[in-house]
Write an enzyme that holds these catalytic residues in place. Sequence first.
Site, PDB file in Angstrom:
ATOM      1  N   ALA A 166       0.872  -1.170   0.000  1.00 19.22           N
ATOM      2  CA  ALA A 166       0.000   0.000   0.000  1.00 19.22           C
ATOM      3  C   ALA A 166       0.911   1.222   0.000  1.00 19.22           C
ATOM      4  CB  ALA A 166      -0.863  -0.012   1.253  1.00 19.22           C
ATOM      5  N   GLY A 183       0.809  -5.119   1.156  1.00 18.37           N
ATOM      6  CA  GLY A 183      -0.396  -5.314   0.347  1.00 18.37           C
ATOM      7  C   GLY A 183      -0.120  -6.029  -0.963  1.00 18.37           C
ATOM      8  N   GLU A 185      -0.061  -9.614  -0.154  1.00 17.05           N
ATOM      9  CA  GLU A 185      -1.443 -10.001   0.176  1.00 17.05           C
ATOM     10  C   GLU A 185      -2.281 -10.206  -1.092  1.00 17.05           C
ATOM     11  OE1 GLU A 185      -1.680  -6.683   2.995  1.00 17.05           O
ATOM     12  OE2 GLU A 185      -2.449  -8.110   4.456  1.00 17.05           O
ATOM     13  N   GLU A 188       4.935  -4.989   7.426  1.00 16.67           N
ATOM     14  CA  GLU A 188       4.125  -3.960   8.108  1.00 16.67           C
ATOM     15  C   GLU A 188       4.577  -3.693   9.537  1.00 16.67           C
ATOM     16  OE1 GLU A 188       2.911  -6.385   6.235  1.00 16.67           O
ATOM     17  OE2 GLU A 188       1.272  -5.647   4.984  1.00 16.67           O
TER      18      GLU A 188
END
Length: 255
Positions: free
Chosen positions: A63, A108, A111, A131
């Site tokens: 992200a 992300g 993911e 993260e």
Amino acid sequence: MSIDVARDGAVAVVTIDRQDALNALNVETLTELRDRLRELAVDDEARVVVLTGAGEKAFVAGADIKYMSSLDAGQAKGWGALGHEAGRLLETMPKPTIAAVNGFALGGGCELALACDIRYASSRAKLGQPEINLGIVPGWGGTQRLARVCGIGIAKELIFTGRTVDAEEALRIGLVNAIADPVLEKALETAHELAAKSRLALSLAKELCNLTLGVEHAGGLESEAEQFGALFSSEDAKEGLTAFVEKRAPSFVGR
Ligand code: DAK
């Protein structure tokens, strides 16, 4: 245009293209990705979906940390929901989805790859959930899907330490199905093989395989999304995200 959808016969190739930020997802890019995936999910002409990143360096570096550093808890919730929706579309659309991991797949990005049915990596790929180093936790399904793909022991080590794995290790721990160069060629080869099979049988195979995720899977994803919101408003999350933007090491205080 940050999301490109190209057709190669019955195969749709979705390319995330934001190379100046290593294809990191900001709200425009992620909204566009979600919208394209929604369309492809119901598009009978697209029998298999391949997801990849533009350029030589990254699949998706996560992200967009700069964007996230300005979000409040309420905005973070909507941001989380968008990522979850993209993941669920990849995981449940009635056709195979294949990630061609052509470089960094972090946070992300990892993911999104985890939400695909099959993952291939180039030999220079690097995957992980870093993260924790930003004072947050994976929030787009990583806490649930990494454990289902690699086992809970591996998932805990990778999520707790935030370390990244290279392609060889990713293959050894089952995070990717194979290593191939060029990785997109390998993904397309499998995609065309699958596109020639019975659409009905394939979609049923996917639906039945997904049953092994169990009814708790959706609940686990929901808990992740909810808890993330609370953590996002912590001092440590602000510090971790700001430190990345300011290109310095974070200093965490535990609240
Ligand atoms: N966001 C924004 N910009 C990024 C970025 C990212 N994730 N990753 C790289 N960039 C930008 C860099 O800032 C740099 O931009 P400029 O400084 O040139 O403007 C450019 O891309 C090139 O990167 P580097 O110069 O750093 O390139 P290097 O080869 O030196 O390093 C790297 C590559 C991938 C090791 C490094 O860039 C890096 O560590 N990037 C961050 C990786 C990361 O931590 N990813 C995880 C992000 S957190 C949520 C749910 C889920 C999430 C969020 C919310 N909710 C439920 C609300 C997901 C969170 C994440 O994904």
